[in-house]
Design a protein around this motif. Structure first.
Motif, PDB file in Angstrom:
ATOM      1  N   GLU A  53     -11.822  -1.008  -2.164  1.00  0.00           N
ATOM      2  CA  GLU A  53     -11.249  -1.647  -0.983  1.00  0.00           C
ATOM      3  C   GLU A  53     -10.244  -2.733  -1.338  1.00  0.00           C
ATOM      4  OE1 GLU A  53     -15.595  -0.632  -0.298  1.00  0.00           O
ATOM      5  OE2 GLU A  53     -14.528  -1.867  -1.741  1.00  0.00           O
ATOM      6  N   GLN A  56      -6.905  -1.763  -0.316  1.00  0.00           N
ATOM      7  CA  GLN A  56      -6.644  -1.422   1.084  1.00  0.00           C
ATOM      8  C   GLN A  56      -5.536  -2.319   1.611  1.00  0.00           C
ATOM      9  OE1 GLN A  56     -10.083  -0.847   3.602  1.00  0.00           O
ATOM     10  NE2 GLN A  56      -8.981  -1.685   5.354  1.00  0.00           N
ATOM     11  N   ILE A 177     -11.262  -5.329   6.231  1.00  0.00           N
ATOM     12  CA  ILE A 177     -12.008  -4.399   5.366  1.00  0.00           C
ATOM     13  C   ILE A 177     -13.463  -4.270   5.804  1.00  0.00           C
ATOM     14  CG2 ILE A 177     -12.933  -4.095   3.030  1.00  0.00           C
ATOM     15  CD1 ILE A 177     -10.255  -5.271   1.994  1.00  0.00           C
TER      16      ILE A 177
END
Length: 183
Positions: A53, A56, A177
């Motif tokens: 993540e 991201q 996230i």
């Protein structure tokens, strides 16, 4: 059980405690470096516990990501402390004139890429901390093509601003996230 009323209370915990425990009076160098170290610790806290993540992206079309911020801030530390103040002839690690957004655009997932990015950041922070601690005074100067002559004092203040601004970005990215909010 008391329900948190403010966003800042939602992220309070062991990882957050102590970041802002430095001096609030006294020696200017100790004050400035303590605030900068707290901002550095905030970046680490915002990235804690994440894997893939970390890359991201924030919101299209931006290429901003938490790992991109780590890479960007490694380059910023390198530029101001190594190149400008120490006068070392070094290239940035992740950006270049040919790829000016390499710090953000080149952020890739994968354990090796993440580890290399953090290693670079830790290395640059350690260099900067040593330079700030060992300098005879805050008026040590370096030359920058953008700003001209700058002092260690100015660089530390600029780095506090740089981290604070990007930690605001990190707040929003992290909330996107996994919903984590706060300091």
């Amino acid at each position: 059980m008391r329900i948190p009323e403010r966003r800042v209370e939602l992220a309070a915990g062991a990882d957050s405690e102590g970041r802002f425990g430095g001096p609030s009076t006294g020696d200017e160098r100790a004050l400035l470096t303590s605030v900068l170290d707290a901002q550095r610790a905030t970046l680490q806290l915002k990235c804690a516990g994440l894997g893939p993540e970390l890359v991201q992206r924030s919101v299209p079309p931006s290429s901003l990501s938490l790992l991109g911020l780590v890479r960007h801030l490694a380059d910023v530390e390198r530029r101001w402390f190594r190149a400008v103040l120490a006068g070392q002839d070094v290239e940035l690690r992740f950006s270049s004139p040919e790829v000016p957004e390499g710090d953000f655009d080149g952020a890739e997932s994968g354990p090796e890429a993440v580890a290399a990015s953090w290693s670079a950041w830790h290395s640059e922070v350690a260099f900067a901390q040593a330079l700030a601690a060992e300098a005879p005074h805050l008026d040590v100067e370096g030359h920058d093509a953008w700003r001209g002559t700058v002092s260690l004092r100015w660089v530390i203040i600029h780095m506090i601003e740089e981290y604070a601004r990007h930690n605001g970005h990190a707040d929003l990215i992290r909330e996107r996230i996994d919903g984590s909010v706060g300091v």
